[in-house]
Enzyme design. Structure first.
Site, mmCIF file in Angstrom:
data_model
loop_
_atom_site.group_PDB
_atom_site.id
_atom_site.type_symbol
_atom_site.label_atom_id
_atom_site.label_comp_id
_atom_site.label_asym_id
_atom_site.label_seq_id
_atom_site.Cartn_x
_atom_site.Cartn_y
_atom_site.Cartn_z
ATOM 1 N N GLU A 140 -5.020 3.220 6.382
ATOM 2 C CA GLU A 140 -4.603 3.059 4.997
ATOM 3 C C GLU A 140 -5.162 4.223 4.189
ATOM 4 O O GLU A 140 -4.608 4.638 3.176
ATOM 5 C CB GLU A 140 -5.190 1.728 4.503
ATOM 6 C CG GLU A 140 -4.689 1.274 3.177
ATOM 7 C CD GLU A 140 -5.767 0.581 2.386
ATOM 8 O OE1 GLU A 140 -6.490 1.263 1.644
ATOM 9 O OE2 GLU A 140 -5.865 -0.641 2.510
ATOM 10 N N ARG B 212 0.825 -1.233 0.000
ATOM 11 C CA ARG B 212 0.000 0.000 0.000
ATOM 12 C C ARG B 212 0.859 1.284 0.000
ATOM 13 O O ARG B 212 0.473 2.303 0.571
ATOM 14 C CB ARG B 212 -0.954 0.037 1.203
ATOM 15 C CG ARG B 212 -1.988 -1.080 1.237
ATOM 16 C CD ARG B 212 -2.972 -0.972 0.077
ATOM 17 N NE ARG B 212 -4.061 -1.896 0.244
ATOM 18 C CZ ARG B 212 -4.014 -3.179 -0.125
ATOM 19 N NH1 ARG B 212 -2.943 -3.663 -0.712
ATOM 20 N NH2 ARG B 212 -5.062 -3.960 0.050
ATOM 21 N N SER C 58 -10.895 -1.021 3.052
ATOM 22 C CA SER C 58 -10.156 -1.222 4.299
ATOM 23 C C SER C 58 -9.715 0.139 4.829
ATOM 24 O O SER C 58 -9.074 0.902 4.105
ATOM 25 C CB SER C 58 -8.894 -2.046 4.056
ATOM 26 O OG SER C 58 -9.202 -3.306 3.532
HETATM 27 N N1 EPU Z 1 -11.062 -11.222 9.737
HETATM 28 C C1 EPU Z 1 -11.756 -11.286 10.920
HETATM 29 N N2 EPU Z 1 -12.744 -10.386 11.128
HETATM 30 C C2 EPU Z 1 -13.083 -9.455 10.229
HETATM 31 C C3 EPU Z 1 -12.368 -9.385 9.023
HETATM 32 C C4 EPU Z 1 -11.342 -10.271 8.800
HETATM 33 O O1 EPU Z 1 -11.512 -12.115 11.761
HETATM 34 O O2 EPU Z 1 -14.011 -8.692 10.510
HETATM 35 C C5 EPU Z 1 -10.001 -12.213 9.497
HETATM 36 C C6 EPU Z 1 -10.550 -13.519 8.982
HETATM 37 O O3 EPU Z 1 -9.791 -14.558 9.505
HETATM 38 C C7 EPU Z 1 -10.340 -13.417 7.492
HETATM 39 C C8 EPU Z 1 -9.035 -12.671 7.427
HETATM 40 O O4 EPU Z 1 -9.106 -11.750 8.509
HETATM 41 O O5 EPU Z 1 -10.270 -14.670 6.904
HETATM 42 C C9 EPU Z 1 -8.759 -11.944 6.143
HETATM 43 O O6 EPU Z 1 -9.829 -11.085 5.805
HETATM 44 P P1 EPU Z 1 -10.009 -10.609 4.287
HETATM 45 O O7 EPU Z 1 -9.760 -11.732 3.364
HETATM 46 O O8 EPU Z 1 -11.326 -9.906 4.218
HETATM 47 O O9 EPU Z 1 -8.806 -9.652 4.052
HETATM 48 P P2 EPU Z 1 -8.290 -8.349 4.798
HETATM 49 O O10 EPU Z 1 -6.963 -8.572 5.384
HETATM 50 O O11 EPU Z 1 -9.338 -7.841 5.724
HETATM 51 C C10 EPU Z 1 -6.997 -7.394 2.738
HETATM 52 C C11 EPU Z 1 -6.926 -6.083 2.019
HETATM 53 C C12 EPU Z 1 -8.156 -5.884 1.157
HETATM 54 C C13 EPU Z 1 -8.198 -7.031 0.168
HETATM 55 C C14 EPU Z 1 -8.260 -8.356 0.945
HETATM 56 C C15 EPU Z 1 -8.189 -9.575 0.038
HETATM 57 C C16 EPU Z 1 -5.600 -4.616 3.423
HETATM 58 C C17 EPU Z 1 -5.605 -3.478 4.373
HETATM 59 N N3 EPU Z 1 -6.796 -5.010 2.991
HETATM 60 O O12 EPU Z 1 -8.139 -7.323 3.601
HETATM 61 O O13 EPU Z 1 -8.020 -4.674 0.450
HETATM 62 O O14 EPU Z 1 -9.313 -6.921 -0.669
HETATM 63 O O15 EPU Z 1 -7.124 -8.444 1.821
HETATM 64 O O16 EPU Z 1 -6.918 -9.707 -0.498
HETATM 65 O O17 EPU Z 1 -4.533 -5.123 3.065
HETATM 66 C C18 EPU Z 1 -8.507 -2.327 0.560
HETATM 67 O O18 EPU Z 1 -7.312 -2.134 0.595
HETATM 68 O O19 EPU Z 1 -9.353 -1.372 0.602
HETATM 69 C C19 EPU Z 1 -9.006 -3.693 0.530
HETATM 70 C C20 EPU Z 1 -10.304 -3.967 0.549
#
Ligand code: EPU
Length: 337
Positions: free
Chosen positions: A333, A164, A238
């Site tokens: 972010e 990012r 995010s």
């Molecule tokens: N999780 C929780 N609770 C929640 C959300 C997530 O426990 O409320 C845990 C779960 O275990 C889940 C894991 O976190 O399986 C991962 O969640 P998710 O796949 O939704 O990914 P993320 O880490 O929340 C990141 C990026 C997203 C991107 C997704 C998929 C960042 C800050 N965010 O989200 O990017 O779409 O991975 O690759 O790196 C963005 O930057 O705006 C964005 C949406």
């Protein structure tokens, strides 16, 4: 090229925050931009370059000039045996461009489907999802130096891409306007299938043959189920980055919180900010019109008329509570202005 005065930015940011810009100008051509930078309003005001406003939180009126590039066009600029180079103008919608690539069988960006935003803004924070970042596919950037009026080309390696991050968020912040981006797409299927959620969705829908289009469709479905629809609930995706932890800190946390969720990202240990925020009890929280999305705790939302300050205060409370429960620092972010 028209410079408007006292324009509400509510429809120009996906959070839907109602603030005003003192001056506002849409740029349709490079000529418009060159005309703008020689104007007095440009020279005498602070400036903000706004894509689709999908990664910004306004906390007050912007007392300066907002420049919105709306240049359009997608062009093939070079073709080799295995690759195809596509030049895209900054004002193209990101998701529509990704879908255009999928339909044309240009591979590489399918995992980045359904990310809100514009093509011109996409390299600034090196957008990423499901194991792919724009840096993996970006060839070069064409930008106008706002101080000299010269066109400059940045190769991928000039951009200092990281999670990012890019040079355009730091040393070059506000100095350049990115007006087009060239992508290096693959003619061959070279898919990144490291995420279980994507594989599960492809299995669920019984996709007969793996293609960029099928992957983009699966990812669109996943994103729609977890993230708020920007036309219905305001958000900027995010809100926080996933924080990194040292090995020592991680081991310490793991003893106290054996279920802690981590990521295989670069060389460090990344913690899931969504998990930390959920465990701290914030998922689905709402106060007035500011809230934490019920399906994804990493996303702060505006249910209608929240102010930027209300969203920011909520973010600060979340930061404090995650810090006191886990000793981990969350950083936004989203760009806060
Ligand atoms: N999780 C929780 N609770 C929640 C959300 C997530 O426990 O409320 C845990 C779960 O275990 C889940 C894991 O976190 O399986 C991962 O969640 P998710 O796949 O939704 O990914 P993320 O880490 O929340 C990141 C990026 C997203 C991107 C997704 C998929 C960042 C800050 N965010 O989200 O990017 O779409 O991975 O690759 O790196 C963005 O930057 O705006 C964005 C949406």
């Amino acid at each position: 090229m028209i410079i408007q005065e006292n324009i509400s930015l509510k429809k120009y940011n996906t959070f839907g925050i109602d603030v005003n810009a003192r001056y506002f100008c849409e740029i349709r051509t490079l000529y418009d931009l060159q005309t703008l930078i020689s104007s007095e309003i440009f020279q005498n005001n602070s400036r903000l370059i706004l894509g689709n406003g999908a990664n910004i939180l306004f906390t007050k009126d912007f007392d300066g000039l907002v420049i919105k590039p709306v240049l359009k066009g997608i062009e093939i600029v070079d073709v080799t045996k295995t690759e195809i180079f596509i030049n895209v103008q900054a004002g193209e919608n990101w998701h529509e461009f990704v879908m255009h690539c999928c339909k044309s069988k240009w591979n590489g960006l399918e995992n980045l489907a359904y990310i809100p935003g514009s093509v011109g803004a996409s390299p600034v924070q090196n957008i990423g999802a499901y194991g792919v970042e724009i840096k993996d596919v970006l060839d070069s950037i064409e930008a106008l130096n706002l101080e000299t009026g010269e066109i400059e080309i940045f190769q991928n390696s000039d951009c200092k891409f990281a999670y990012r991050e890019s040079i355009f968020k730091h040393e070059y912040k506000g100095k350049y306007l990115i007006y087009s981006v060239t992508f290096r797409m693959s003619k061959l299927p070279k898919f990144n299938m490291n995420y279980a959620a994507v594989n599960d969705e492809l299995k669920r829908t019984n996709v007969p043959k793996l293609s960029a289009k099928a992957i983009a469709k699966a990812i669109t479905h996943i994103r729609k189920s977890k993230l708020p629809e920007p036309s219905e609930i305001g958000s900027a995706g995010s809100f926080f980055k996933n924080p990194s932890a040292s090995q020592k800190m991680f081991e310490h946390l793991k003893i106290q919180f054996p279920d802690i969720v981590t990521y295989p990202m670069d060389s460090e240990i990344k913690l899931s900010a969504g998990w930390l925020i959920e465990q701290a009890g914030w998922k689905g929280f709402r106060e007035g019109d500011a809230g934490v999305h019920a399906q994804q705790a990493l996303v702060l939302v505006n249910y209608g008329n929240a102010t930027g300050i209300e969203i920011l205060n909520l973010a600060k409370r979340i930061i404090d509570s995650v810090k006191s429960k886990f000793g981990v620092d969350l950083t936004p972010e989203v760009n806060i202005l």
